[in-house]
Write an enzyme that holds these catalytic residues in place. Structure first.
Site, PDB file in Angstrom:
ATOM      1  CB  SER A  94     -12.894  -8.192  -4.297  1.00 11.05           C
ATOM      2  OG  SER A  94     -12.784  -8.195  -2.895  1.00 11.05           O
ATOM      3  CD  GLU A  95     -13.284  -5.370  -0.996  1.00 17.49           C
ATOM      4  OE1 GLU A  95     -12.073  -5.688  -0.981  1.00 17.49           O
ATOM      5  OE2 GLU A  95     -14.211  -6.201  -0.902  1.00 17.49           O
ATOM      6  NE  ARG A 126      -7.926   0.482   5.601  1.00 14.55           N
ATOM      7  CZ  ARG A 126      -7.841   1.790   5.853  1.00 14.55           C
ATOM      8  NH1 ARG A 126      -8.063   2.254   7.063  1.00 14.55           N
ATOM      9  NH2 ARG A 126      -7.556   2.650   4.890  1.00 14.55           N
ATOM     10  CG  LEU A 131       9.509 -16.972  -3.750  1.00 13.75           C
ATOM     11  CD1 LEU A 131       9.586 -17.025  -2.228  1.00 13.75           C
ATOM     12  CD2 LEU A 131       9.767 -15.539  -4.231  1.00 13.75           C
ATOM     13  CG  HIS A 173      -0.573   2.348  -9.270  1.00 18.39           C
ATOM     14  ND1 HIS A 173      -0.780   1.906  -7.981  1.00 18.39           N
ATOM     15  CD2 HIS A 173      -1.650   3.139  -9.557  1.00 18.39           C
ATOM     16  CE1 HIS A 173      -1.915   2.394  -7.514  1.00 18.39           C
ATOM     17  NE2 HIS A 173      -2.457   3.156  -8.450  1.00 18.39           N
ATOM     18  CG  ASP A 232      -2.075   0.941   1.103  1.00 18.94           C
ATOM     19  OD1 ASP A 232      -2.397   1.350  -0.035  1.00 18.94           O
ATOM     20  OD2 ASP A 232      -2.660   1.306   2.142  1.00 18.94           O
ATOM     21  N   GLY A 233       0.321   2.328  -0.579  1.00 17.40           N
ATOM     22  CA  GLY A 233       0.990   3.627  -0.516  1.00 17.40           C
ATOM     23  C   GLY A 233       1.540   4.139  -1.838  1.00 17.40           C
ATOM     24  CG  ASN A 234       1.839   1.564  -5.261  1.00 22.95           C
ATOM     25  OD1 ASN A 234       2.758   1.347  -4.481  1.00 22.95           O
ATOM     26  ND2 ASN A 234       1.311   0.637  -6.040  1.00 22.95           N
ATOM     27  N   GLY A 235      -0.044   5.542  -4.370  1.00 23.82           N
ATOM     28  CA  GLY A 235      -0.652   6.824  -4.749  1.00 23.82           C
ATOM     29  C   GLY A 235      -0.018   7.968  -3.976  1.00 23.82           C
ATOM     30  NE  ARG A 236      -1.299   6.639   1.317  1.00 20.63           N
ATOM     31  CZ  ARG A 236      -1.195   5.733   2.283  1.00 20.63           C
ATOM     32  NH1 ARG A 236      -0.803   6.084   3.481  1.00 20.63           N
ATOM     33  NH2 ARG A 236      -1.470   4.465   2.025  1.00 20.63           N
TER      34      ARG A 236
HETATM   35  C1  IPE Z   1      -5.259  -2.696  -0.094  1.00 25.00           C
HETATM   36  O1  IPE Z   1      -4.968  -1.351  -0.286  1.00 25.00           O
HETATM   37  C2  IPE Z   1      -5.293  -3.414  -1.410  1.00 25.00           C
HETATM   38  C3  IPE Z   1      -3.997  -3.575  -2.064  1.00 25.00           C
HETATM   39  C4  IPE Z   1      -2.836  -3.196  -1.619  1.00 25.00           C
HETATM   40  C5  IPE Z   1      -4.052  -4.283  -3.318  1.00 25.00           C
HETATM   41  P1  IPE Z   1      -6.139  -0.265  -0.403  1.00 25.00           P
HETATM   42  O2  IPE Z   1      -5.492   1.051  -0.533  1.00 25.00           O
HETATM   43  O3  IPE Z   1      -7.104  -0.661  -1.442  1.00 25.00           O
HETATM   44  O4  IPE Z   1      -6.849  -0.436   1.019  1.00 25.00           O
HETATM   45  P2  IPE Z   1      -7.788   0.573   1.821  1.00 25.00           P
HETATM   46  O5  IPE Z   1      -8.807   1.097   0.862  1.00 25.00           O
HETATM   47  O6  IPE Z   1      -6.913   1.663   2.354  1.00 25.00           O
HETATM   48  O7  IPE Z   1      -8.364  -0.277   2.920  1.00 25.00           O
HETATM   49  C1  IPE Z   2      -1.707   0.256  -3.339  1.00 25.15           C
HETATM   50  O1  IPE Z   2      -1.443   1.617  -3.344  1.00 25.15           O
HETATM   51  C2  IPE Z   2      -1.907  -0.279  -4.725  1.00 25.15           C
HETATM   52  C3  IPE Z   2      -3.286  -0.753  -4.991  1.00 25.15           C
HETATM   53  C4  IPE Z   2      -4.242  -0.805  -4.133  1.00 25.15           C
HETATM   54  C5  IPE Z   2      -3.569  -1.202  -6.336  1.00 25.15           C
HETATM   55  P1  IPE Z   2      -2.625   2.668  -3.323  1.00 25.15           P
HETATM   56  O2  IPE Z   2      -3.051   2.949  -4.711  1.00 25.15           O
HETATM   57  O3  IPE Z   2      -3.715   2.232  -2.430  1.00 25.15           O
HETATM   58  O4  IPE Z   2      -1.878   3.931  -2.710  1.00 25.15           O
HETATM   59  P2  IPE Z   2      -2.451   4.935  -1.625  1.00 25.15           P
HETATM   60  O5  IPE Z   2      -2.858   4.119  -0.435  1.00 25.15           O
HETATM   61  O6  IPE Z   2      -3.610   5.635  -2.243  1.00 25.15           O
HETATM   62  O7  IPE Z   2      -1.292   5.846  -1.331  1.00 25.15           O
HETATM   63 MG    MG Z   3      -4.103   2.486  -0.433  1.00 24.31          MG
END
Ligand code: IPE
Ligand code: IPE
Ligand code: MG
Length: 242
Positions: free
Chosen positions: A60-61, A185, A125, A31, A14-18
């Site tokens: 799935s969300e 979470r 692996l 991403h 998680d955190g690619n967008g930020r």
């Molecule tokens: C969880 O990250 C899903 C993946 C890393 C693929 P999200 O960014 O979708 O999770 P929430 O929305 O913060 O719970």
């Molecule tokens: C996780 O990074 C990648 C996917 C869920 C596909 P996010 O895209 O959720 O990045 P943030 O949490 O918005 O920074």
């Molecule tokens: Mg995220």
């Protein structure tokens, strides 16, 4: 300190967008950078004798995101398979995809099947990539398949052993879950399989995650006394009634 061997690591990447936003770049850039982090960590797991790695790539969300981001991600998965499959195969890695894959287009589905077939006899692996994966879906799917496949179905056939055989990961459950990006979470990731997993959360954003960060998580794990509901020898030796 004795070192515990880690069989299976799972990661919520998680955190690619930020990460991209911090650099004034579109989320898509984050991403794309996330793929380089995956390659680093796959290699690092191999050299650390970890047997299995399960990565949460698309939940799935995540379909709830804007269509342009979902489309970008699906194209990126296609591209990432194309550019990495030979290297993964050369490194003896066995690829598996978990999740409700039928929701993807036929191009991606056939790429996935080919990648699994190509690497099926590899002995290094085991790399599981979770795409359109949801833990609730996984459990419902497991229960349904028991009912559908069992001749003379009896209600007692719904038991832990049969469910575990029917879940998408039937081989081993993660010992250590790492979630990057600061949230604490599960976001519907491997709900059943994480029942006794040690949960490690870090603020590090996924594109910044590297071998050092992995080693920090492993070190943290090494200090945990896993008891699975029982008592450790130390607990018993300190008990006045023992
Ligand atoms: C969880 O990250 C899903 C993946 C890393 C693929 P999200 O960014 O979708 O999770 P929430 O929305 O913060 O719970
Ligand atoms: C996780 O990074 C990648 C996917 C869920 C596909 P996010 O895209 O959720 O990045 P943030 O949490 O918005 O920074
Ligand atoms: Mg995220």
């Amino acid at each position: 300190m004795t070192t515990k061997k880690i069989n299976h690591v799972s990661i919520i990447m998680d955190g690619n967008g930020r990460w991209a936003l911090d650099r004034n770049m579109p989320r898509a850039f984050g991403h794309r950078s996330g793929i380089s982090a995956i390659n680093k960590i796959v290699k690092a797991c191999t050299t650390r004798q970890i047997n299995e790695l399960t990565l949460f790539a698309f939940s799935s969300e995540n379909w709830k995101r804007p269509e342009y981001e979902v489309n970008f991600l699906i194209n990126l998965f296609n591209e990432a398979i194309d550019s990495n499959i030979n290297n993964l195969n050369d490194n003896n890695i066995q690829l598996h995809f978990i999740g409700n894959l039928s929701k993807f287009n036929s191009k991606l589905i056939s790429k996935i099947k080919n990648a699994e077939t190509l690497t099926t006899n590899n002995t290094g692996l085991k790399l599981n990539l979770a795409l359109n994966y949801g833990g609730k879906w996984d459990i419902v799917n497991a229960v349904q398949s028991i009912i559908l496949n069992k001749k003379d179905f009896n209600i007692d056939d719904i038991n832990c052993e049969n469910i575990e055989k029917s879940l998408t990961l039937d081989s081993s459950f993660p010992d250590l879950l790492i979630r990057t990006g600061g949230e604490q979470r599960l976001s519907n990731f491997l709900l059943w399989q994480h029942a006794y997993t040690e949960l490690y959360f870090t603020d590090c954003l996924w594109p910044d995650f590297n071998e050092n960060e992995l080693d920090k998580a492993i070190k943290w794990y090494q200090n945990i006394n896993r008891k699975f509901g029982a008592l450790s020898n130390k607990d018993i030796s300190l008990d006045k009634n023992a």
